[in-house]
Design a protein around this motif. Structure first.
Motif, mmCIF file in Angstrom:
data_model
loop_
_atom_site.group_PDB
_atom_site.id
_atom_site.type_symbol
_atom_site.label_atom_id
_atom_site.label_comp_id
_atom_site.label_asym_id
_atom_site.label_seq_id
_atom_site.Cartn_x
_atom_site.Cartn_y
_atom_site.Cartn_z
ATOM 1 N N GLY A 63 0.808 -1.205 0.000
ATOM 2 C CA GLY A 63 0.000 0.000 0.000
ATOM 3 C C GLY A 63 0.846 1.262 0.000
ATOM 4 O O GLY A 63 0.419 2.301 -0.495
ATOM 5 N N LYS A 64 2.057 1.164 0.556
ATOM 6 C CA LYS A 64 2.941 2.338 0.609
ATOM 7 C C LYS A 64 3.794 2.449 -0.657
ATOM 8 O O LYS A 64 3.972 3.535 -1.200
ATOM 9 C CB LYS A 64 3.848 2.242 1.840
ATOM 10 N N ASP A 65 4.351 1.343 -1.098
ATOM 11 C CA ASP A 65 5.188 1.353 -2.303
ATOM 12 C C ASP A 65 5.317 -0.087 -2.803
ATOM 13 O O ASP A 65 5.918 -0.931 -2.139
ATOM 14 C CB ASP A 65 6.573 1.936 -1.994
ATOM 15 N N ILE A 66 4.770 -0.346 -3.957
ATOM 16 C CA ILE A 66 4.731 -1.711 -4.496
ATOM 17 C C ILE A 66 6.128 -2.292 -4.689
ATOM 18 O O ILE A 66 6.329 -3.509 -4.702
ATOM 19 C CB ILE A 66 3.950 -1.727 -5.834
ATOM 20 N N ARG A 67 7.130 -1.414 -4.798
ATOM 21 C CA ARG A 67 8.491 -1.903 -5.052
ATOM 22 C C ARG A 67 9.056 -2.709 -3.888
ATOM 23 O O ARG A 67 9.954 -3.540 -4.080
ATOM 24 C CB ARG A 67 9.405 -0.717 -5.395
ATOM 25 N N VAL A 68 8.541 -2.481 -2.684
ATOM 26 C CA VAL A 68 8.973 -3.283 -1.536
ATOM 27 C C VAL A 68 8.689 -4.765 -1.800
ATOM 28 O O VAL A 68 9.533 -5.634 -1.546
ATOM 29 C CB VAL A 68 8.255 -2.829 -0.245
ATOM 30 N N ILE A 69 7.512 -5.053 -2.328
ATOM 31 C CA ILE A 69 7.140 -6.444 -2.600
ATOM 32 C C ILE A 69 7.926 -7.007 -3.768
ATOM 33 O O ILE A 69 8.282 -8.192 -3.781
ATOM 34 C CB ILE A 69 5.621 -6.555 -2.860
ATOM 35 N N LEU A 70 8.236 -6.183 -4.746
ATOM 36 C CA LEU A 70 9.039 -6.664 -5.870
ATOM 37 C C LEU A 70 10.432 -7.082 -5.394
ATOM 38 O O LEU A 70 10.976 -8.087 -5.850
ATOM 39 C CB LEU A 70 9.137 -5.583 -6.958
ATOM 40 N N VAL A 71 10.994 -6.319 -4.453
ATOM 41 C CA VAL A 71 12.295 -6.696 -3.878
ATOM 42 C C VAL A 71 12.162 -8.001 -3.095
ATOM 43 O O VAL A 71 13.012 -8.900 -3.197
ATOM 44 C CB VAL A 71 12.846 -5.575 -2.976
ATOM 45 N N LYS A 72 11.088 -8.135 -2.308
ATOM 46 C CA LYS A 72 10.876 -9.369 -1.534
ATOM 47 C C LYS A 72 10.697 -10.575 -2.463
ATOM 48 O O LYS A 72 11.167 -11.679 -2.161
ATOM 49 C CB LYS A 72 9.661 -9.232 -0.624
ATOM 50 N N LEU A 73 9.999 -10.385 -3.580
ATOM 51 C CA LEU A 73 9.820 -11.491 -4.532
ATOM 52 C C LEU A 73 11.157 -11.888 -5.159
ATOM 53 O O LEU A 73 11.452 -13.078 -5.304
ATOM 54 C CB LEU A 73 8.822 -11.103 -5.619
ATOM 55 N N ALA A 74 11.970 -10.896 -5.527
ATOM 56 C CA ALA A 74 13.297 -11.199 -6.082
ATOM 57 C C ALA A 74 14.158 -11.915 -5.047
ATOM 58 O O ALA A 74 14.883 -12.871 -5.365
ATOM 59 C CB ALA A 74 13.975 -9.906 -6.545
ATOM 60 N N ASP A 75 14.065 -11.456 -3.798
ATOM 61 C CA ASP A 75 14.781 -12.086 -2.683
ATOM 62 C C ASP A 75 14.342 -13.545 -2.525
ATOM 63 O O ASP A 75 15.162 -14.459 -2.381
ATOM 64 C CB ASP A 75 14.489 -11.284 -1.411
ATOM 65 N N ARG A 76 13.033 -13.774 -2.579
ATOM 66 C CA ARG A 76 12.516 -15.133 -2.404
ATOM 67 C C ARG A 76 12.907 -16.035 -3.582
ATOM 68 O O ARG A 76 13.211 -17.217 -3.391
ATOM 69 C CB ARG A 76 10.998 -15.086 -2.228
ATOM 70 N N ILE A 77 12.901 -15.492 -4.784
ATOM 71 C CA ILE A 77 13.295 -16.288 -5.952
ATOM 72 C C ILE A 77 14.723 -16.804 -5.787
ATOM 73 O O ILE A 77 14.999 -17.996 -5.979
ATOM 74 C CB ILE A 77 13.182 -15.460 -7.248
ATOM 75 N N HIS A 78 15.641 -15.904 -5.431
ATOM 76 C CA HIS A 78 17.028 -16.357 -5.291
ATOM 77 C C HIS A 78 17.186 -17.326 -4.131
ATOM 78 O O HIS A 78 17.942 -18.303 -4.225
ATOM 79 C CB HIS A 78 17.989 -15.178 -5.118
ATOM 80 N N ASN A 79 16.477 -17.089 -3.036
ATOM 81 C CA ASN A 79 16.539 -18.029 -1.909
ATOM 82 C C ASN A 79 16.005 -19.402 -2.306
ATOM 83 O O ASN A 79 16.565 -20.437 -1.907
ATOM 84 C CB ASN A 79 15.756 -17.480 -0.713
#
Length: 407
Positions: free
Chosen positions: A127-143
């Motif tokens: 709700g504040k900035d969608i880019r936070v979730i995009l970073v978390k998704l990229a983080d989860r993909i590499h993990n």
């Protein structure tokens, strides 16, 4: 092994005038504060933020997001502080890193409550900035790509969380490529025997399909060219978790999945999409009830494409998707392709219909105090089975699963 230059090259290939200096600065800072830290594999920890940042660059995101990818673990795992990040990289990057850190710091003894609180924090961050979730998704993909060195129990726990939270969020954001990779990784970890069995069966069947793919692609290219339709054509196999889900959904065995190979036509215009559809249906007989027009009636996550299944050259069923280049970018990367951040604009702006569902969830989280109830409710939003109806005026209305004619 990825290096900083790989990130820079990717960014400059898309935006030659990008601010590369801030990316270099973030790399140096990250390398300094993570110095001496190792991953479970024994590799330098720096490898992880570099990979996360490269994934974000590959999604064509802005420099601030790519820098956040490099810095995303610095506050959580090192002596670095948000104030330090703000001073060196500015308010926006500091807010993004802080948002990622708050999601990562959810520690609750009860597993169900922890998942609910993690999801709540992700929804608030979106709700504040969608880019936070995009970073978390990229983080989860590499993990997920590098789970091999963790214990089986830890792998299963991470895969289950990914299956229940991250893959559905990727789906709801229209990021089909991310969703499929996460689902396949989860399936491989949670059901290894079934995964190997299906992967082997799919590989064996696909091995004899090269000539079939070449023949269909060549024929389509010829017919489209004769009709003056400028389009690219590719053949592909369904992902393993997608095959498994179809088997469960339709209660069939692998042998009865006939459309394992699919084709995709990427046209220049919407008009050419429908022209291509006509050409396909003139070449091969359509399978009754298997045509969907998501161009005229997009999905809730704004996915657009024409889907048809036909009886191919040898009488076998094959699925064909037809879309424009812009629709293809949105279908593959969803909100990452859609999102062009403007200073001062939040994803919850009234005008952005792509995030209507997010505003509804934000309202829900204010009302619900029980984290498990919130988790159950949001799962319904993240796993939509949309029902579309036409009003007497011809408007299209989307209703939730279980809706009745009275609704």
């Amino acid at each position: 092994m990825l290096r900083l230059n790989d990130i820079v090259d990717r960014v400059q290939s898309i935006r030659p005038t990008a601010n590369i200096e801030i990316i270099h600065k973030a790399y140096v800072f990250t390398a300094k504060v993570h110095h001496g830290q190792l991953r479970e594999s024994g590799e330098p920890y720096l490898i992880h933020p570099i990979n996360v940042s490269f994934i974000l660059a590959d999604w064509n995101l802005d420099e601030e997001t790519i820098v956040t990818g490099l810095l995303h673990d610095t506050v959580e795992d090192t002596v670095a502080t948000i104030e330090e990040i703000r001073e060196l990289f500015g308010d926006t990057v500091a807010q993004l890193v802080d948002g990622v850190t708050k999601i990562s710091r959810v520690v609750i003894s009860d597993v169900a409550d922890q998942k609910a609180e993690s999801l709540r924090k992700m929804i608030l961050a979106m709700g504040k900035d969608i880019r936070v979730i995009l970073v978390k998704l990229a983080d989860r993909i590499h993990n997920m790509r590098t789970l091999d060195h963790l214990s089986p129990d830890r792998q299963s726990a991470i895969a289950l969380e990914t299956q229940e939270i991250y893959a559905p969020i990727a789906s709801r954001l229209g990021m089909s490529r991310v969703k499929m990779e996460l689902e396949d990784k989860c399936f491989e970890i949670l059901h290894p025997d079934k995964y190997r069995e299906l992967a082997r069966a799919a590989d064996e069947r696909n091995r004899g399909q090269e000539e079939h793919i070449r023949k269909v692609t060549s024929l389509l290219e010829t017919k489209l060219r004769e009709a003056g339709v400028d389009a690219a054509i590719t053949g592909r196999s369904k992902n393993i978790s997608g095959i498994f889900n179809k088997m469960i959904r339709q209660e069939i065995e692998f042998e009865h999945i006939y459309d394992l190979i699919g084709f995709r036509i990427i046209a220049k215009t919407i008009r050419e999409c429908y022209e291509a559809l006509g050409i396909v249906h003139n070449l091969w007989r359509p399978v009754p009830g298997r045509f969907k027009d998501y161009i005229a009636m997009p999905k809730a996550n704004f996915y657009q494409s024409l889907h048809t299944t036909v009886f191919g050259p040898d009488g076998e069923m094959m699925e064909i998707q037809i879309r424009t280049e812009e629709m293809h970018g949105l279908a593959e990367y969803g909100v990452a392709a859609h999102w062009r951040y403007k200073e001062g604009r939040q994803v919850t702006d009234k005008g952005d219909q792509m995030f209507v569902w997010l505003r509804q969830i934000l309202d829900l989280q204010k009302e619900m105090k029980d984290p498990r109830e919130f988790l159950d409710t949001v799962k319904v939003e993240l796993f939509p089975e949309e029902v579309y109806v036409f009003t007497p005026r011809g408007d299209v209305k989307e209703l939730p699963r279980g809706a009745t004619p009275i609704d």
